[in-house]
Design an enzyme around this catalytic site. Structure first.
Site, PDB file in Angstrom:
ATOM      1  CG  HIS A  75      47.273  42.251  40.673  1.00  0.00           C
ATOM      2  ND1 HIS A  75      47.111  43.111  41.733  1.00  0.00           N
ATOM      3  CD2 HIS A  75      47.815  41.122  41.183  1.00  0.00           C
ATOM      4  CE1 HIS A  75      47.519  42.535  42.845  1.00  0.00           C
ATOM      5  NE2 HIS A  75      47.962  41.323  42.533  1.00  0.00           N
TER       6      HIS A  75
ATOM      7  CD  GLU B 283      45.295  47.659  39.222  1.00  0.00           C
ATOM      8  OE1 GLU B 283      45.620  47.193  40.331  1.00  0.00           O
ATOM      9  OE2 GLU B 283      44.131  48.032  38.968  1.00  0.00           O
TER      10      GLU B 283
ATOM     11  CG  HIS C  45      43.615  43.084  41.420  1.00  0.00           C
ATOM     12  ND1 HIS C  45      43.271  43.075  40.091  1.00  0.00           N
ATOM     13  CD2 HIS C  45      43.547  44.385  41.803  1.00  0.00           C
ATOM     14  CE1 HIS C  45      43.021  44.310  39.678  1.00  0.00           C
ATOM     15  NE2 HIS C  45      43.173  45.130  40.714  1.00  0.00           N
TER      16      HIS C  45
ATOM     17  CG  HIS D 110      38.513  52.453  48.343  1.00  0.00           C
ATOM     18  ND1 HIS D 110      39.335  52.473  49.436  1.00  0.00           N
ATOM     19  CD2 HIS D 110      39.327  52.467  47.261  1.00  0.00           C
ATOM     20  CE1 HIS D 110      40.592  52.493  49.044  1.00  0.00           C
ATOM     21  NE2 HIS D 110      40.622  52.472  47.722  1.00  0.00           N
TER      22      HIS D 110
ATOM     23  CG  HIS E  64      39.452  46.654  40.202  1.00  0.00           C
ATOM     24  ND1 HIS E  64      40.489  47.516  39.900  1.00  0.00           N
ATOM     25  CD2 HIS E  64      38.450  46.978  39.346  1.00  0.00           C
ATOM     26  CE1 HIS E  64      40.133  48.328  38.916  1.00  0.00           C
ATOM     27  NE2 HIS E  64      38.894  48.013  38.572  1.00  0.00           N
TER      28      HIS E  64
END
Length: 458
Positions: free
Chosen positions: A371, A347, A377, A298, A341
């Site tokens: 976050h 974020e 998260h 990803h 992560h």
């Protein structure tokens, strides 16, 4: 105002990003060969608005010349606005905001029942730094149901990036008019006066504000010369003007996070012509060219950066605006949703429409999440279990009817008390991860791990 007063087609605008534009509502209104002649054409006043210091390097220098019926200095003294707006911040400290590393999610807020325009419906959620020190950011949200009447707003603190989630915005600026729909964004640079009308009635959305810098297109690096947000797709208004007398017209100025008002007898939107590269502009997010992995793993979310407000450190953003648009997921042998992560950046996420691929439920259009730096998260339990149940033979999948976004900053945000105490806080947010269970299988038969050393059993 009517729909005919506001541009609705791309051809009604100028296009480009960072260009030197020029526009005349009346032919011949722009002076030739100089910016400030003794007498301007049509008897207009010349006025410069500077978005950077005079001596900023030419590649980043931003300014425009406005040719107007009366200069903007023609107003009464500013006074503190009454009533005071208690939910706007431009300097974040222990005195007015808190730190909290917990993952926080907000449900969509209701549009107020009482008449509320954009200014009164705007409130800060979190931020860092200070507009006084010209370094930092603030994230706001708004919920409104009423057009601004006989007044204009001016933000002396920083640039606004507005993301409407419901309800169109008809925005009148000194450079002209913009129609901004959900799925589009608009940037209103520091110092420009603007008024927002709500043709659809109730409207809500998100606002990022940056102090001391402006938004840029991100460098493309190995991607090459094309992709992501193309410069040609950014739209800039054409000159239009108002010349009628407006007794009691109010300029509302945000200055150091506080609101001040000044009266004048004319509309600030009396600019007949202008030229320069410091201008309001908008962008349709559906025109973004996303990139994605085509084999395994990803990609990092930075691959979908629309705009960035840089710091002095290369590759480190004061604030990035990143989107998660409709796109294909085709990676093989890969956990396709965003990975789990912990990030040195913080974020803040919002959702314009549809759903978000990492949250099966609970994250709703008009809602938000935060976050912060190094707070874990990632996908919720339902998303994880559904993804691994598909196995390695999952077919290519197109994500449709969605538009999520992220404001990402290298600074650690402080959270406003009214945001923490809001009834829209989802106090059960953490539960979406509690159901994650261990899938660990110890398939060793002859070895065991003890104190970090592998030992052979006899």
């Amino acid at each position: 105002m009517t729909s005919s007063d506001f541009p609705c087609k791309d051809s009604d605008y100028q296009s480009g990003f960072g260009n030197h534009f020029s526009s005349e509502a009346i032919a011949g209104a722009l002076p030739h060969a100089q910016n400030s002649p003794l007498v301007c054409p049509l008897g207009l006043y010349a006025e410069q608005i500077s978005g950077t210091s005079f001596t900023a390097p030419r590649k980043v220098n931003q300014r425009s010349w406005l040719y107007r019926i009366k200069p903007s200095v023609t107003h009464e003294p500013f006074k503190p606005r009454v009533p005071k707006h208690d939910k706007l911040l431009s300097e974040f400290s222990q005195v007015n905001s808190s730190i909290n590393p917990t993952q926080i999610r907000w449900k969509p807020v209701d549009v107020p029942n009482e008449p509320t325009d954009f200014v009164n419906g705007l409130y800060s959620v979190c931020g860092a730094g200070s507009s006084f020190l010209r370094h930092g950011f603030a994230i706001h949200m708004y919920a409104a149901n009423k057009s601004m009447e006989n007044c204009a707003f001016c933000n002396a603190d920083g640039d606004f990036l507005i993301v409407p989630q419901t309800g169109r915005l008809w925005i009148t600026t000194e450079c002209g008019k913009l129609q901004v729909c959900p799925g589009e964004i608009v940037i209103l640079p520091q110092g420009f006066r603007f008024a927002i009308d709500l043709p659809d009635g109730p409207s809500r959305g998100y606002v990022a504000e940056v102090f001391g810098t402006h938004f840029h297109l991100p460098d493309l690096g190995p991607i090459g010369a094309n992709g992501l947000a193309e410069a040609r797709d950014f739209l800039v208004p054409k000159a239009s003007f108002e010349q009628e007398s407006r007794p009691g017209y109010t300029i509302i100025q945000k200055f150091g996070g506080e609101l001040f008002t000044a009266k004048q007898d004319f509309s600030p939107f009396n600019v007949v012509a202008w030229h320069g590269n410091y201008v309001p502009y908008k962008y349709d997010l559906s025109k973004f060219r996303p990139y994605n992995t085509v084999l395994v793993d990803h990609g990092d979310p930075s691959i979908n950066t629309v705009l960035t407000a840089p710091t002095d450190r290369p590759g480190v953003a004061l604030l990035d605006f990143v989107i998660f648009p409709p796109r294909w997921l085709v990676a093989e042998h890969t956990f396709r949703p965003p990975y789990y992560h912990r990030n040195c950046m913080s974020e803040f996420m919002g959702l314009i429409r549809g759903g978000y691929e990492a949250k099966a439920d609970g994250f709703l259009p008009g809602g938000a999440s935060l976050h912060s730096c190094m707070t874990p998260h990632g996908p919720d339990t339902k998303t994880y279990e559904a993804t691994i149940a598909l196995g390695n033979e999952a077919a290519p999948h197109r994500i449709r009817d969605t538009m999520a976004f992220m404001f990402e900053s290298s600074l650690m945000p402080r959270i406003c008390p009214w945001a923490l105490d809001s009834p829209s806080v989802d106090h059960d947010y953490y539960q979406c991860w509690i159901g994650l269970k261990s899938h660990f299988v110890d398939n060793t038969e002859t070895t065991s791990l003890h104190n970090g050393h592998t030992q052979t059993e006899e």
